[in-house]
Every structure is written in C-alpha cells, then in structure tokens.
Scaffold this active site. Structure first.
Site, PDB file in Angstrom:
ATOM      1  N   HIS A 191       0.480  -1.212  -0.142  1.00 31.22           N
ATOM      2  CA  HIS A 191      -0.073  -0.228   0.079  1.00 31.22           C
ATOM      3  C   HIS A 191       0.881   1.117   0.009  1.00 31.22           C
ATOM      4  O   HIS A 191       0.467   2.314  -0.336  1.00 31.22           O
ATOM      5  CB  HIS A 191      -1.093  -0.031   1.262  1.00 31.22           C
ATOM      6  CG  HIS A 191      -2.191  -1.115   0.719  1.00 31.22           C
ATOM      7  ND1 HIS A 191      -2.094  -2.171   1.212  1.00 31.22           N
ATOM      8  CD2 HIS A 191      -3.312  -0.870  -0.330  1.00 31.22           C
ATOM      9  CE1 HIS A 191      -3.239  -2.828   0.424  1.00 31.22           C
ATOM     10  NE2 HIS A 191      -3.942  -1.989  -0.330  1.00 31.22           N
ATOM     11  N   ARG A 334     -15.474   1.907  -2.750  1.00 32.70           N
ATOM     12  CA  ARG A 334     -15.066   0.560  -2.268  1.00 32.70           C
ATOM     13  C   ARG A 334     -15.219   0.934  -0.996  1.00 32.70           C
ATOM     14  O   ARG A 334     -14.703   1.799  -0.139  1.00 32.70           O
ATOM     15  CB  ARG A 334     -13.756   0.061  -2.363  1.00 32.70           C
ATOM     16  CG  ARG A 334     -13.396  -1.105  -1.620  1.00 32.70           C
ATOM     17  CD  ARG A 334     -12.136  -1.887  -2.039  1.00 32.70           C
ATOM     18  NE  ARG A 334     -11.043  -1.043  -1.271  1.00 32.70           N
ATOM     19  CZ  ARG A 334      -9.838  -1.465  -1.712  1.00 32.70           C
ATOM     20  NH1 ARG A 334      -9.498  -2.382  -2.585  1.00 32.70           N
ATOM     21  NH2 ARG A 334      -8.898  -0.714  -1.126  1.00 32.70           N
ATOM     22  N   GLU A 433     -11.299 -11.020  -5.538  1.00 29.56           N
ATOM     23  CA  GLU A 433      -9.942 -10.769  -4.853  1.00 29.56           C
ATOM     24  C   GLU A 433      -9.416 -12.257  -4.388  1.00 29.56           C
ATOM     25  O   GLU A 433      -8.298 -12.391  -3.843  1.00 29.56           O
ATOM     26  CB  GLU A 433      -9.609  -9.766  -3.987  1.00 29.56           C
ATOM     27  CG  GLU A 433     -10.210  -8.395  -4.294  1.00 29.56           C
ATOM     28  CD  GLU A 433      -9.912  -7.456  -3.242  1.00 29.56           C
ATOM     29  OE1 GLU A 433      -8.689  -6.671  -3.564  1.00 29.56           O
ATOM     30  OE2 GLU A 433     -10.567  -7.356  -2.564  1.00 29.56           O
ATOM     31  N   ASP A 457      -4.488  -8.540  -4.743  1.00 30.27           N
ATOM     32  CA  ASP A 457      -4.804  -9.420  -3.924  1.00 30.27           C
ATOM     33  C   ASP A 457      -4.760 -11.019  -4.449  1.00 30.27           C
ATOM     34  O   ASP A 457      -4.653 -11.714  -3.945  1.00 30.27           O
ATOM     35  CB  ASP A 457      -6.151  -9.006  -2.717  1.00 30.27           C
ATOM     36  CG  ASP A 457      -5.650  -8.212  -1.873  1.00 30.27           C
ATOM     37  OD1 ASP A 457      -4.708  -8.409  -1.234  1.00 30.27           O
ATOM     38  OD2 ASP A 457      -6.438  -6.891  -1.594  1.00 30.27           O
ATOM     39  N   CYS A 504      -9.124  -3.405 -11.409  1.00 29.46           N
ATOM     40  CA  CYS A 504      -8.678  -2.322 -11.101  1.00 29.46           C
ATOM     41  C   CYS A 504      -7.307  -2.510 -10.095  1.00 29.46           C
ATOM     42  O   CYS A 504      -6.854  -1.710  -9.416  1.00 29.46           O
ATOM     43  CB  CYS A 504      -9.759  -1.575  -9.956  1.00 29.46           C
ATOM     44  SG  CYS A 504     -10.063  -2.571  -8.606  1.00 29.46           S
TER      45      CYS A 504
END
Ligand code: PEP
Ligand code: MG
Length: 580
Positions: A191, A334, A433, A457, A504
């Site tokens: 991240h 999300r 995911e 993921d 995405c």
C-alpha cells in the site's frame, strides 16, 4: 558510484541531493558548520551521549525495581554501545574532519554500524539491529530536539531516502518538494507503493540496504524507468542522466496531450479508463488525465488522518468531493478495506500472525457494524448527488456478500425513515480478489450488479505470495499462467452472464498487460491516474482481433517467464519510442 536495482513504482528519472528520513521521522540534513563552530557540535554530541546514557539508566532502574534485574539487563548492552570509545571516536572524527553537524555524523556512523549487523549470519546478532536503531533514535532526539519531519519546508527538490515509509508519511509527500523516493523495503503492490504511485513522482522501492549506503547530501539518481538507483554517480553518468531526465520530461508532456483523445482501439472499440484514487481531491487529477470516472476509491485512507476514524459527515463530504471531481463520471466507492497492512494492525494490542489472511476488509467491516453502517449511510447520502456505485472488498463467500448487502438495505431503510434522499437503485458490486470468488463466479454473477477484479490481492492469494514482502517479490507476477487463466475464465463468465466486469489492480496500469486484458474481453480498466496516458496510447494503436490473438498466444505458455518475454516483445513493437 553505488548502483542498486529495486522495484519501480512510477516511471521517471530524478536527480538530486539525498535527504534521509530516519525511522522516528527524523530528517537528517547534510549540514556543514564553520570551523569555529566545530567545538559547539562536539559539545552537542557530548551532551547527547550523556543524556542518552542517563535516560537508559533511568529506564533500567525502573525496570529493575518493578520487574527484576534480568528485565533491566537488556539496557546494559545499549549503555555498552554508547560507551564504546571506537564508536564515539568515529562520530567525532567525522565532525572534526568534514566539519559536519553532530546529527549528520551520528546518523552516518550509526547507519554504518547497522549495516555491519545486517551482514552478520547469526540471527541473534541480526536482531540487534533494532537495538542499534533505538540507540540512534535516542542520540538524534538529544541532538535534534523536536526537529522531526519537516519535509514540508524543503527549499529545493531532493531525493528522499528511507528504510520504509508509513502510509501516513507517504500521503504527506504531495505537499513537499521531494522529487523522487528510494526505499529499502516494499513490493510493487504494497500500500505504500500504491500511495507512491498516486503521488506520481518517480520511486524505486525494495532496495534492501540502500538507506545505509548513502548519507544526507550525497547525489542520488533515481532511474525508475530502469528500476535503478545510483548514489554518488561519476561525471559521465551524471551528464547522461541529465539528458535522460530532460528527454523524459518532454515525452511525458507528449503523453499528457492524449488526455482529451478517446480511449478507442484502431477498429473503434471504446475502452473505458477510470482512475484509482486514495484521496477525494485526486478525482479531479484523474479527470485531467482523461479518466472517465473513478473505478476504485480506496476509502480506508480516510483513516490516515491523525484524528483517526472519520465521522459519517466527514465521509459524506469526502464522497461528495470525489463525485464533484469526477465531473459527471461514474464513481465506484469501495467500502473500507481495513486490516492487513492498513491501519488496524498498528492500533491493535496483539498483532495478527497472518494479517493478510486475517481480520481484514469486509470481514473487519462486518465485525464492526456500527462503523460499517456509518460508512454506508455516508455513501447512500452521497448517492443522491451523483453517479455512484458501491462495492465490497475481499468477498470470499456468497453469505458474506449477502450479509454486506443486507446491511446496505438496513442503512437505506433508516435513512428513508429519517426522510433522507438516497438512490434506491445504487449498483452494489464486489471486488473479486480471492480464488474462492473466482471459482464461484457464476453464482456471484446472479447476485451482484458488477464485478471489479482486484489483481493485487487475487495474485497474492492464488500464488501464495505476500504482496508486500520484498523477499518474495520475484514470485509475485501477473504473468503466471494460473493468473492469466483465472482472469480469462472470470471475464468470460461475467460477459456470458451480462455482468459488467472491470479490473482495478495495478496490472490494469501496466502497458505490458494492456493487450492481453483487452484480448480476453475486458473493456473497463481502472488505474493510478499517472498510468492512464500510456495505457491509452497503446489502446489507440491496436485492434481487438490483434489483442485476441495476443491473448490466445499468451495463454498458451507454460511459464511466467515465457509470458513476460512474449508480452514485452509485443508491447515494444508498438511502443518503441516510449519513455516508460
Ligand atoms: C487489489 O487488491 O487489486 C485492489 C485493487 O485493492 P487493494 O490494492 O487496495 O488491496
Ligand atoms: Mg485488494
């Protein structure tokens, strides 16, 4: 000249002076002092050592009195290091000979010291690195006082070098003159990397011990296009890179001119490019880069504020800002993807053993229903203002999806009872995911309004590779034949079921995979705004039958290496003059 290879986050070239950011946010400037001030720096160093030793002794006394002598013994080693004449002598020599500040000398010598521990084979000694860092932080605290991270006050562009950056530190970069970043840790889809990508300037991460090899003030080149960093380049290398940096600037400018052109293949198939955003103000940046809306708004970054959890009203405002920034385009929100490497671990008393497999994403939201409902209320309130879709992260079973969806309807009912306007028909989708969701895609298609494939993921769970761990990053690749086949099957089922499907994950923004993704039938891609121009450029150069042929061929290989080589060759044929 020191050259290291890492992982590029955003392409580009930057040259500048290194600024080192230490673990405790200490920014170490390269500061020389006048000859008559050397004594002052030595006195400052002296005081820092004295205060550090006194502080440690006090802590040891407290521990000894409360928990026994054995507990206090861990500090004996710290005092021993601080009393080591060799260490002290090295720092003093640096101050005297190079006439530098005490903080600079402490940081340089201590990082050398750390590096020596890193090279040891005995794991017990390697563990000592944390103690060395602790000692360094203590010394710096006493030399620098409260001068923690003042990157906001830089007066010229610099290269930021650090072992790691927290998401909070990364998020603050936008307001600084930092031109590029070089980090020891991190992997392509961690991240921190995602935030660096949305920041948009060049970065190379996963550089192992780079931060211990450079000192503040050293010249550093970040060549993110070739995944390299170079410290103290020689004259020829520096000149060569100055030319490259200028050329890169021109070519990115040319790419930016694509913003107003449609993302249409040369046989007229429209592809919808959306942006991934972490902060609502980025919505308008995406729009300026030519995005048709927001394909992924990672709302959990609202938690990065020092104040912590955002209230329902604060969220409502953020969602409205994103809607306004998208300029009439669709905004896909999300729900919070907390857990794993985001937010909750640092705040929990006991960290999870396997956070990536732990209480994260939708699981966390469903166990914290008050927080989840606040978010859903804010999203639903904002849905009356613009085109909004909502999706849940990391869904692994139908029951989980149904429960999350029921919570949306509960929140909707509450709002309606309160007389608040909401869009009753708001599309409710999910991120795909997990391998489980991919296997059950047919069943999910009966219940969802749309699917958004989160390859970051999905790849980590399919290949059993931690996406944030630089030690296994060589095993983490979208080119793995298993990944390609799963993507093909998911897209095929969605298309057959008439369910809109987008992608995405970071893969969507990598030109290497653009033709493959179009070839398996994807028509919606969402990516960091910085990646949009290049992907669009490629789209405009190909036809759908051409991409289908490429996808078929890519799917015929047995190994990830063959896939990467093949896709690289095909991409190069089209983008031969491209800087990225
Ligand atoms: C993904 O997993 O691909 C994704 C887009 O979500 P995140 O990177 O935030 O986990
Ligand atoms: Mg994800």
């Amino acid at each position: 000249m020191d050259i290291l290879r890492g992982i590029a986050v955003t392409p580009g070239v930057a040259i500048g002076e290194a600024v080192i950011l230490e673990a405790a946010d200490y920014r170490i400037p390269y500061r020389t002092v006048a000859a008559d001030k050397v004594e002052e720096e030595l006195a400052c160093l002296d005081a820092a050592f004295e205060k550090s030793i006194a502080g440690i002794k006090k802590q040891a006394e407290w521990l000894s009195a409360n928990l026994g002598r054995d507990a206090a013994r861990v500090f004996d080693w710290h005092v021993g290091v601080l009393k080591d004449p060799q260490l002290r002598n090295n720092i003093e020599t640096l101050i005297k000979e190079r006439k530098v500040s005490a903080a600079y000398a402490v940081s340089t010598v201590m990082r050398n010291y750390q590096r020596r521990f890193m090279q040891m084979s005995d794991p017990l000694l390697v563990e000592r690195i944390h103690d060395v860092q602790d000692i360094e932080r203590r010394l710096l605290r006493h030399t620098l006082g409260d001068q923690t991270e003042d990157l906001a006050h830089l007066t010229k562009p610099v290269i930021l070098v650090a072992h790691d950056l927290t998401p909070t530190q990364t998020a603050r970069l936008a307001a600084t003159k930092v031109a590029a970043v070089a980090l020891d840790s991190g992997a392509a889809t961690s991240h921190t990397a995602i935030l660096l990508r949305s920041w948009g300037r060049p970065g190379v991460i996963g550089l192992s011990d780079f931060s211990t090899r450079v000192s503040a003030g050293d010249t550093v080149i970040v060549d993110a296009t070739n995944q390299l960093v170079i410290a103290n380049p020689n004259k020829e290398t520096l000149q060569e890179y100055e030319t490259r940096a200028a050329r890169f600037g021109e070519l990115t400018h040319e790419l930016d001119e694509l913003a107003s052109l449609p993302a249409t293949t040369c046989d007229d198939e429209a592809i919808h490019l959306y942006s991934n955003v972490e902060f609502p103000h980025e919505a308008s940046i995406g729009t300026a880069k030519g995005a048709a809306g927001i394909g992924l708004y990672r709302t959990e970054f609202l938690f990065l504020r020092p104040e912590g959890a955002p209230s329902e009203d604060e969220q409502y405002e953020a969602y409205c800002e994103a809607i306004d920034g998208a300029n009439g385009g669709m905004v896909t929100i999300r729900t919070f993807d907390l857990g794993a490497d985001k937010y909750t671990q640092q705040r929990s008393y006991e960290q999870e053993r396997n956070p990536m497999l732990g209480l994260r994403s939708i699981r966390y939201s469903l166990q914290n229903l008050d927080m989840f409902k606040d978010q859903l209320r804010a999203i639903l309130r904002a849905s009356a203002r613009g085109r909004l879709r909502l999706m849940f992260p990391l869904i692994s079973s139908l029951l989980e999806f149904r429960q999350a969806k029921m919570t949306v309807y509960d929140a909707m009912e509450d709002l309606e009872e309160e007389g608040v306007e909401v869009a009753r028909d708001i599309p409710i989708g999910m991120m795909l995911e997990t391998p489980a969701a991919a296997i059950q895609i047919k069943e999910f298609c009966r219940e969802v309004s749309f699917i958004s494939i989160g390859t970051n993921d999905l790849i980590q769970y399919l290949l059993a590779v931690d996406r944030g761990n630089e030690r296994v990053s060589q095993f983490y690749t979208p080119s793995h034949p298993a990944v390609l086949r799963v993507l093909r099957d998911v897209v095929k089922t969605c298309t057959k079921s008439g369910v809109s499907c987008s992608l995405c994950g970071e893969m969507a923004g990598q030109p290497l995979y653009t033709m493959f993704l179009l070839g398996i039938g994807l028509r919606e891609l969402s990516m960091a705004p910085a990646n949009i121009p290049e992907v669009k450029k490629l789209i405009r150069l190909v036809s759908i039958p051409q991409t289908q042929r490429i996808a078929r061929r890519a799917l015929s290989f047995d190994t990830e290496r063959q896939v990467t080589n093949y896709l690289r060759d095909e991409t190069r044929k089209l983008l031969h003059d491209d800087p990225t």
